[in-house]
Design a protein around this motif. Structure first.
Motif, PDB file in Angstrom:
ATOM      1  N   PHE A  13       0.799  -1.147   0.175  1.00  9.12           N
ATOM      2  CA  PHE A  13      -0.088  -0.010  -0.123  1.00  9.12           C
ATOM      3  C   PHE A  13       0.904   1.309  -0.073  1.00  9.12           C
ATOM      4  N   THR A  14       1.932   1.282   0.858  1.00 11.95           N
ATOM      5  CA  THR A  14       2.730   2.493   0.974  1.00 11.95           C
ATOM      6  C   THR A  14       3.369   2.716  -0.478  1.00 11.95           C
ATOM      7  N   LYS A  15       3.837   1.663  -1.347  1.00 14.29           N
ATOM      8  CA  LYS A  15       4.535   1.829  -2.575  1.00 14.29           C
ATOM      9  C   LYS A  15       3.363   2.335  -3.394  1.00 14.29           C
ATOM     10  N   CYS A  16       2.260   1.935  -3.473  1.00 14.61           N
ATOM     11  CA  CYS A  16       1.286   1.985  -4.885  1.00 14.61           C
ATOM     12  C   CYS A  16       0.053   2.882  -4.404  1.00 14.61           C
ATOM     13  N   HIS A  17       0.040   3.571  -3.157  1.00 15.94           N
ATOM     14  CA  HIS A  17      -1.173   4.174  -2.837  1.00 15.94           C
ATOM     15  C   HIS A  17      -0.975   5.262  -1.993  1.00 15.94           C
ATOM     16  N   THR A  18      -1.649   6.368  -2.169  1.00 16.70           N
ATOM     17  CA  THR A  18      -1.515   7.638  -1.627  1.00 16.70           C
ATOM     18  C   THR A  18      -2.349   7.584  -0.371  1.00 16.70           C
ATOM     19  N   ARG A  19      -1.551   7.752   0.990  1.00 10.84           N
ATOM     20  CA  ARG A  19      -2.197   7.760   2.341  1.00 10.84           C
ATOM     21  C   ARG A  19      -2.954   8.809   2.548  1.00 10.84           C
ATOM     22  N   TYR A  20      -4.169   9.320   1.758  1.00  6.19           N
ATOM     23  CA  TYR A  20      -4.694  10.473   1.901  1.00  6.19           C
ATOM     24  C   TYR A  20      -4.892  10.978   3.323  1.00  6.19           C
ATOM     25  N   ALA A  21      -5.306  10.035   4.415  1.00  5.95           N
ATOM     26  CA  ALA A  21      -5.581  10.643   5.702  1.00  5.95           C
ATOM     27  C   ALA A  21      -4.406  11.137   6.369  1.00  5.95           C
ATOM     28  N   GLU A  22      -3.295  10.970   5.564  1.00  8.85           N
ATOM     29  CA  GLU A  22      -2.083  11.664   6.320  1.00  8.85           C
ATOM     30  C   GLU A  22      -1.744  12.834   5.865  1.00  8.85           C
ATOM     31  N   LEU A  23      -2.569  13.310   4.696  1.00  9.82           N
ATOM     32  CA  LEU A  23      -2.251  14.470   3.937  1.00  9.82           C
ATOM     33  C   LEU A  23      -3.374  15.637   4.430  1.00  9.82           C
ATOM     34  N   PHE A  24      -4.394  15.324   4.676  1.00  5.82           N
ATOM     35  CA  PHE A  24      -5.707  15.939   4.928  1.00  5.82           C
ATOM     36  C   PHE A  24      -6.676  15.388   5.643  1.00  5.82           C
ATOM     37  N   GLU A  25      -7.679  16.167   5.858  1.00  7.20           N
ATOM     38  CA  GLU A  25      -8.956  15.320   6.771  1.00  7.20           C
ATOM     39  C   GLU A  25      -9.863  14.681   5.705  1.00  7.20           C
ATOM     40  N   TYR A  26      -9.641  13.314   5.861  1.00  9.41           N
ATOM     41  CA  TYR A  26     -10.100  12.230   4.591  1.00  9.41           C
ATOM     42  C   TYR A  26     -10.993  11.223   5.241  1.00  9.41           C
ATOM     43  N   SER A  27     -12.412  11.683   5.280  1.00  9.17           N
ATOM     44  CA  SER A  27     -13.388  10.678   5.827  1.00  9.17           C
ATOM     45  C   SER A  27     -14.698  11.051   4.896  1.00  9.17           C
ATOM     46  N   PRO A  28     -14.646  10.296   3.710  1.00  6.94           N
ATOM     47  CA  PRO A  28     -15.893  10.877   2.774  1.00  6.94           C
ATOM     48  C   PRO A  28     -17.313  10.266   3.530  1.00  6.94           C
ATOM     49  N   LYS A  29     -18.125  11.024   3.388  1.00  6.95           N
ATOM     50  CA  LYS A  29     -19.330  10.673   3.772  1.00  6.95           C
ATOM     51  C   LYS A  29     -20.608  10.645   2.792  1.00  6.95           C
ATOM     52  N   PRO A  30     -21.638  10.142   2.738  1.00  4.62           N
ATOM     53  CA  PRO A  30     -22.767  10.202   1.978  1.00  4.62           C
ATOM     54  C   PRO A  30     -23.202  11.900   1.705  1.00  4.62           C
ATOM     55  N   VAL A  31     -23.487  12.356   0.557  1.00  2.00           N
ATOM     56  CA  VAL A  31     -23.825  13.608   0.577  1.00  2.00           C
ATOM     57  C   VAL A  31     -24.741  13.913  -0.899  1.00  2.00           C
TER      58      VAL A  31
END
Length: 274
Positions: A13-31
């Motif tokens: 995951f570290t190599k292939c995916h951006t850890r969004y939660a470490e960069l900004f408030e990342y908690s998508p909710k239904p809208v």
């Protein structure tokens, strides 16, 4: 196929995916809300039918159609999948042509795979996918079975709304969420429907209905798909590299992604290309 072992997965995951939660408030909710006078936003952070439910998306679709907005943004950032059936209210809105390449689904016909779906059908007697798999496999001894019949592909009249549609993705968009992206690329004209994102999707778009086998004497479980798309067998298949956006968003990541209209959504809604 992938291996469920935390050490291995974290390294991958570290190599292939951006850890969004470490960069900004990342908690998508239904809208489901109006972005501006012309554009409605539906954010679907999961396809598991729980948050949001299937009924929620049906209601959100009706809210859009009754809103007076001519454009629609569907946000699937953070949506790692679930069941494709959640998108049933959306298909008729986006469909505008038949695909140039016809796709069908292949199922590996083994006793282990069939026993898995027989358990599912026993627990959920109305599960149409399980019924289809069991019925088709009972008619043949072939190892690979097509799950699609020979009838014409279901079509819809082109919906007057939306006039313009955008689907927003990130690297965590996977599986059933990628189904929506694939549908847009196969069945929708890019002059009407575009995919927006900074990165490609996860890369699980050509396989599905995954089951696991725990390995003996370890904490490792190996998962594999029981179904694959016929597109996976093409020489030009992009494998697990994910689906690319039609429009690359060059903005910084938003400050917050929860139940809000973030900077990306506002940019798309006001983008002349949209």
């Amino acid at each position: 196929m992938y291996v469920d072992c935390q050490m291995f997965f974290d390294n991958y995951f570290t190599k292939c995916h951006t850890r969004y939660a470490e960069l900004f408030e990342y908690s998508p909710k239904p809208v489901s809300c109006k972005v501006n006078g012309d554009t409605w936003l539906i954010r679907v952070p999961s396809c598991n039918g729980k948050n949001p439910t299937h009924q929620w998306l049906k209601d959100a679709t009706q809210q859009y159609l009754q809103s007076g907005c001519k454009n629609l943004i569907i946000d699937v950032r953070g949506n790692t999948g679930g069941g494709d059936e959640i998108w049933e209210p959306i298909w008729p809105l986006l469909f505008d042509h038949q695909p140039a390449i016809q796709e069908y689904t292949l199922f590996r016909n083994t006793q282990k795979n069939l026993s898995f779906y027989k358990r599912i059908l026993n627990e959920h007697p109305d599960d149409e996918i399980a019924k289809l798999i069991i019925d088709n496999c009972s008619k043949t001894q072939n190892e690979m079975v097509s799950l699609d019949d020979d009838s014409e592909v279901e079509t819809y009249p082109v919906s007057p709304l939306p006039q313009k549609a955008a689907i927003v993705i990130d690297k965590n968009t996977a599986s059933a969420a990628e189904t929506l992206v694939r549908f847009a690329k196969m069945y929708c004209d890019t002059t009407r429907t575009k995919v927006y994102g900074k990165e490609n999707t996860w890369g699980a778009q050509n396989s599905g209905n995954i089951i696991g086998t725990p390995l003996p004497n370890s904490k490792i479980c190996v998962y594999y798909p029981t179904c694959i798309s016929s597109l996976f067998l093409r020489e030009d298949s992009n494998g697990s590299s994910g689906l690319s956006p039609d429009v690359r968003i060059n903005l910084p990541f938003p400050k917050t992604l929860t139940d809000n209209c973030d900077e990306w959504i506002l940019w798309i809604a006001n983008n002349s290309a949209y």
